[in-house]
Write a protein that holds these residues in place. Structure first.
Motif, PDB file in Angstrom:
ATOM      1  N   GLU A 288      63.219  -1.860 -38.006  1.00  0.00           N
ATOM      2  CA  GLU A 288      61.797  -1.974 -37.991  1.00  0.00           C
ATOM      3  C   GLU A 288      61.294  -2.912 -36.914  1.00  0.00           C
ATOM      4  OE1 GLU A 288      60.073  -2.410 -41.948  1.00  0.00           O
ATOM      5  OE2 GLU A 288      60.153  -0.224 -41.703  1.00  0.00           O
ATOM      6  N   HIS A 289      62.465  -3.136 -36.728  1.00  0.00           N
ATOM      7  CA  HIS A 289      62.480  -4.863 -35.643  1.00  0.00           C
ATOM      8  C   HIS A 289      62.034  -4.428 -34.352  1.00  0.00           C
ATOM      9  CE1 HIS A 289      66.870  -2.927 -34.885  1.00  0.00           C
ATOM     10  NE2 HIS A 289      66.855  -3.459 -33.486  1.00  0.00           N
ATOM     11  N   LEU A 290      61.912  -5.400 -33.097  1.00  0.00           N
ATOM     12  CA  LEU A 290      61.631  -5.265 -31.843  1.00  0.00           C
ATOM     13  C   LEU A 290      62.301  -6.315 -30.651  1.00  0.00           C
ATOM     14  CD1 LEU A 290      56.704  -5.655 -32.113  1.00  0.00           C
ATOM     15  CD2 LEU A 290      58.225  -3.572 -32.189  1.00  0.00           C
ATOM     16  N   GLY A 291      62.975  -4.528 -30.030  1.00  0.00           N
ATOM     17  CA  GLY A 291      63.449  -5.782 -29.208  1.00  0.00           C
ATOM     18  C   GLY A 291      64.820  -6.371 -29.524  1.00  0.00           C
ATOM     19  N   ASP A 292      64.435  -8.205 -28.877  1.00  0.00           N
ATOM     20  CA  ASP A 292      66.204  -8.270 -29.539  1.00  0.00           C
ATOM     21  C   ASP A 292      65.451  -9.551 -30.669  1.00  0.00           C
ATOM     22  OD1 ASP A 292      64.622 -10.248 -27.872  1.00  0.00           O
ATOM     23  OD2 ASP A 292      65.721 -10.582 -27.242  1.00  0.00           O
ATOM     24  N   GLU A 293      64.537  -8.944 -30.660  1.00  0.00           N
ATOM     25  CA  GLU A 293      64.256  -9.581 -33.039  1.00  0.00           C
ATOM     26  C   GLU A 293      65.407  -9.731 -33.623  1.00  0.00           C
ATOM     27  OE1 GLU A 293      59.294  -9.451 -33.126  1.00  0.00           O
ATOM     28  OE2 GLU A 293      61.393  -7.845 -34.275  1.00  0.00           O
ATOM     29  N   TRP A 294      66.220  -8.862 -33.102  1.00  0.00           N
ATOM     30  CA  TRP A 294      67.173  -9.211 -34.579  1.00  0.00           C
ATOM     31  C   TRP A 294      68.377 -10.089 -34.219  1.00  0.00           C
ATOM     32  CZ3 TRP A 294      71.997  -9.331 -32.278  1.00  0.00           C
ATOM     33  CH2 TRP A 294      72.586  -8.808 -31.144  1.00  0.00           C
ATOM     34  N   VAL A 295      68.297 -10.980 -32.876  1.00  0.00           N
ATOM     35  CA  VAL A 295      69.035 -11.971 -32.852  1.00  0.00           C
ATOM     36  C   VAL A 295      69.289 -13.245 -34.326  1.00  0.00           C
ATOM     37  CG1 VAL A 295      69.282 -11.056 -30.055  1.00  0.00           C
ATOM     38  CG2 VAL A 295      68.205 -12.996 -31.195  1.00  0.00           C
ATOM     39  N   HIS A 296      67.157 -12.619 -34.577  1.00  0.00           N
ATOM     40  CA  HIS A 296      67.373 -14.233 -35.603  1.00  0.00           C
ATOM     41  C   HIS A 296      67.367 -13.614 -36.847  1.00  0.00           C
ATOM     42  CE1 HIS A 296      64.939 -16.059 -31.619  1.00  0.00           C
ATOM     43  NE2 HIS A 296      64.720 -14.689 -32.068  1.00  0.00           N
ATOM     44  N   ASP A 297      68.262 -12.501 -36.622  1.00  0.00           N
ATOM     45  CA  ASP A 297      68.490 -12.694 -38.689  1.00  0.00           C
ATOM     46  C   ASP A 297      70.104 -12.843 -38.281  1.00  0.00           C
ATOM     47  OD1 ASP A 297      69.776 -11.317 -40.679  1.00  0.00           O
ATOM     48  OD2 ASP A 297      69.125  -9.390 -40.021  1.00  0.00           O
ATOM     49  N   ARG A 298      70.081 -14.166 -39.093  1.00  0.00           N
ATOM     50  CA  ARG A 298      71.335 -14.738 -39.599  1.00  0.00           C
ATOM     51  C   ARG A 298      72.752 -13.314 -39.729  1.00  0.00           C
ATOM     52  NH1 ARG A 298      72.854 -18.117 -35.225  1.00  0.00           N
ATOM     53  NH2 ARG A 298      71.312 -19.518 -35.312  1.00  0.00           N
ATOM     54  N   GLY A 299      72.381 -12.505 -40.084  1.00  0.00           N
ATOM     55  CA  GLY A 299      73.499 -11.566 -41.008  1.00  0.00           C
ATOM     56  C   GLY A 299      74.056 -10.190 -40.222  1.00  0.00           C
ATOM     57  N   ILE A 300      73.654 -10.807 -39.079  1.00  0.00           N
ATOM     58  CA  ILE A 300      73.765  -9.797 -37.911  1.00  0.00           C
ATOM     59  C   ILE A 300      74.566 -10.908 -37.326  1.00  0.00           C
ATOM     60  CG2 ILE A 300      73.478  -8.899 -36.052  1.00  0.00           C
ATOM     61  CD1 ILE A 300      72.881  -6.849 -38.667  1.00  0.00           C
TER      62      ILE A 300
ATOM     63  N   VAL B 208      85.608  -8.665 -47.373  1.00  0.00           N
ATOM     64  CA  VAL B 208      84.218  -9.130 -46.755  1.00  0.00           C
ATOM     65  C   VAL B 208      84.393 -10.685 -47.249  1.00  0.00           C
ATOM     66  CG1 VAL B 208      81.935  -9.249 -45.483  1.00  0.00           C
ATOM     67  CG2 VAL B 208      83.457  -6.478 -46.346  1.00  0.00           C
ATOM     68  N   SER B 209      84.118 -11.156 -46.233  1.00  0.00           N
ATOM     69  CA  SER B 209      83.973 -12.789 -46.377  1.00  0.00           C
ATOM     70  C   SER B 209      82.657 -12.913 -46.898  1.00  0.00           C
ATOM     71  CB  SER B 209      84.180 -13.494 -44.684  1.00  0.00           C
ATOM     72  OG  SER B 209      84.136 -14.868 -45.697  1.00  0.00           O
ATOM     73  N   GLU B 210      82.720 -14.256 -47.728  1.00  0.00           N
ATOM     74  CA  GLU B 210      81.753 -14.572 -49.471  1.00  0.00           C
ATOM     75  C   GLU B 210      80.524 -15.252 -47.828  1.00  0.00           C
ATOM     76  OE1 GLU B 210      83.520 -16.852 -52.184  1.00  0.00           O
ATOM     77  OE2 GLU B 210      83.908 -15.111 -53.190  1.00  0.00           O
ATOM     78  N   ASP B 211      81.378 -16.073 -47.055  1.00  0.00           N
ATOM     79  CA  ASP B 211      80.110 -16.921 -46.286  1.00  0.00           C
ATOM     80  C   ASP B 211      79.259 -15.585 -45.602  1.00  0.00           C
ATOM     81  OD1 ASP B 211      81.771 -15.898 -44.239  1.00  0.00           O
ATOM     82  OD2 ASP B 211      81.684 -17.929 -44.369  1.00  0.00           O
ATOM     83  N   TYR B 212      79.221 -13.997 -45.663  1.00  0.00           N
ATOM     84  CA  TYR B 212      78.807 -13.334 -44.971  1.00  0.00           C
ATOM     85  C   TYR B 212      76.619 -12.826 -45.753  1.00  0.00           C
ATOM     86  CZ  TYR B 212      82.192 -11.285 -41.571  1.00  0.00           C
ATOM     87  OH  TYR B 212      82.577 -11.258 -40.769  1.00  0.00           O
ATOM     88  N   PRO B 213      75.749 -13.611 -44.714  1.00  0.00           N
ATOM     89  CA  PRO B 213      74.401 -12.979 -45.860  1.00  0.00           C
ATOM     90  C   PRO B 213      74.822 -11.542 -44.895  1.00  0.00           C
ATOM     91  CG  PRO B 213      74.825 -14.389 -43.510  1.00  0.00           C
ATOM     92  CD  PRO B 213      75.786 -14.728 -43.538  1.00  0.00           C
ATOM     93  N   GLU B 214      73.877 -10.446 -45.792  1.00  0.00           N
ATOM     94  CA  GLU B 214      73.132  -9.092 -45.233  1.00  0.00           C
ATOM     95  C   GLU B 214      71.947  -9.292 -44.234  1.00  0.00           C
ATOM     96  OE1 GLU B 214      74.207  -6.833 -47.010  1.00  0.00           O
ATOM     97  OE2 GLU B 214      75.828  -7.739 -48.206  1.00  0.00           O
ATOM     98  N   PRO B 215      71.921  -8.155 -43.700  1.00  0.00           N
ATOM     99  CA  PRO B 215      71.244  -8.286 -42.913  1.00  0.00           C
ATOM    100  C   PRO B 215      69.973  -7.704 -43.367  1.00  0.00           C
ATOM    101  CG  PRO B 215      73.114  -6.859 -42.082  1.00  0.00           C
ATOM    102  CD  PRO B 215      73.623  -7.752 -43.661  1.00  0.00           C
ATOM    103  N   SER B 216      68.863  -8.474 -42.569  1.00  0.00           N
ATOM    104  CA  SER B 216      67.702  -8.779 -42.461  1.00  0.00           C
ATOM    105  C   SER B 216      67.393  -7.010 -43.594  1.00  0.00           C
ATOM    106  CB  SER B 216      66.507  -8.909 -42.541  1.00  0.00           C
ATOM    107  OG  SER B 216      66.354  -8.067 -41.291  1.00  0.00           O
ATOM    108  N   GLU B 217      66.298  -6.465 -44.803  1.00  0.00           N
ATOM    109  CA  GLU B 217      65.842  -5.460 -44.345  1.00  0.00           C
ATOM    110  C   GLU B 217      65.183  -4.863 -43.372  1.00  0.00           C
ATOM    111  OE1 GLU B 217      64.131  -4.180 -48.332  1.00  0.00           O
ATOM    112  OE2 GLU B 217      64.988  -5.541 -49.370  1.00  0.00           O
ATOM    113  N   LEU B 218      64.148  -5.629 -42.970  1.00  0.00           N
ATOM    114  CA  LEU B 218      63.681  -5.051 -41.359  1.00  0.00           C
ATOM    115  C   LEU B 218      64.403  -4.851 -40.122  1.00  0.00           C
ATOM    116  CD1 LEU B 218      60.607  -5.239 -40.353  1.00  0.00           C
ATOM    117  CD2 LEU B 218      61.580  -7.146 -39.158  1.00  0.00           C
ATOM    118  N   VAL B 219      65.814  -5.488 -40.239  1.00  0.00           N
ATOM    119  CA  VAL B 219      66.378  -4.508 -39.200  1.00  0.00           C
ATOM    120  C   VAL B 219      67.162  -4.050 -39.808  1.00  0.00           C
ATOM    121  CG1 VAL B 219      68.386  -5.337 -37.862  1.00  0.00           C
ATOM    122  CG2 VAL B 219      66.656  -7.072 -38.768  1.00  0.00           C
ATOM    123  N   ALA B 220      67.797  -3.577 -40.730  1.00  0.00           N
ATOM    124  CA  ALA B 220      68.911  -2.727 -41.346  1.00  0.00           C
ATOM    125  C   ALA B 220      67.682  -1.111 -41.385  1.00  0.00           C
ATOM    126  CB  ALA B 220      69.085  -2.720 -42.748  1.00  0.00           C
TER     127      ALA B 220
END
Length: 181
Positions: A74-86, A59-71
């Motif tokens: 526990e996010h609401l609706g499209d809040e996941w779009v602000h997670d740079r790990g996704i 896996v490319s080293e520049d991949y940030p991990e998804p946040s625990e909240l999104v994983a």
């Protein structure tokens, strides 16, 4: 070294494009993992549900991990779009649908595979140097005719004033893929 859109265009021009075919759109590679909701069950990050090819690079080293909240979902609706790990999200009623197939092979590509649209097909390709294949500049891992896509549109999602830009691919089978632009 990760291929750029210009590299991909050059590789496509070296024998990958068919006679009379031209590139229509390259869905640019963005760091981050794909996520999915298949048959009502979300997976962050997405894990392939169909057979996939093998990438020889980790896996490319520049991949940030998804946040625990999104994983944890526990996010609401499209809040996941602000997670740079996704990087994007596939949604489908079942695992055989096209959005999941694309998410599967993009995931298997470990950040080195690209989704491209041409005048003749929608395809996931990977530079040959990242796979164990016969010499060719570009290897096709998945493809469908243009009719497999009902529509593509650029959308802005999220819960901030400016939002987050995504490309939304609506497949003819009812599945959807959102990819960060």
């Amino acid at each position: 070294m990760v291929a750029t859109p210009n590299d991909l265009t050059q590789l496509a021009g070296q024998g990958w494009l068919r006679p009379g075919e031209s590139l229509h759109r390259i869905f640019e590679r963005r760091p981050g993992f794909l996520a999915s909701t298949v048959a009502g069950h979300s997976r962050v990050p997405h894990a392939p549900v169909n057979p996939v090819p093998t990438c020889t690079q980790p896996v490319s080293e520049d991949y940030p991990e998804p946040s625990e909240l999104v994983a944890r979902g526990e996010h609401l609706g499209d809040e996941w779009v602000h997670d740079r790990g996704i990087r994007g999200w596939a949604t489908a009623a079942e695992g055989r649908q096209l959005a999941v197939q694309v998410a599967d092979v993009l995931t298997a590509g470990n950040g080195y595979a690209w989704l491209v649209a041409t005048t003749q097909r929608l395809a996931v390709v990977i530079p040959a140097r990242f796979v164990e294949q016969p010499p060719a500049p570009l290897v096709t891992w998945w493809e469908q005719p243009p009719s497999a896509v009902r529509g593509v549109r650029d959308v802005v999602l999220g819960r901030t004033f400016l939002g987050a830009p995504f490309a939304q691919l609506d497949f003819a089978d009812g599945s959807t893929l959102l990819l960060r632009r």
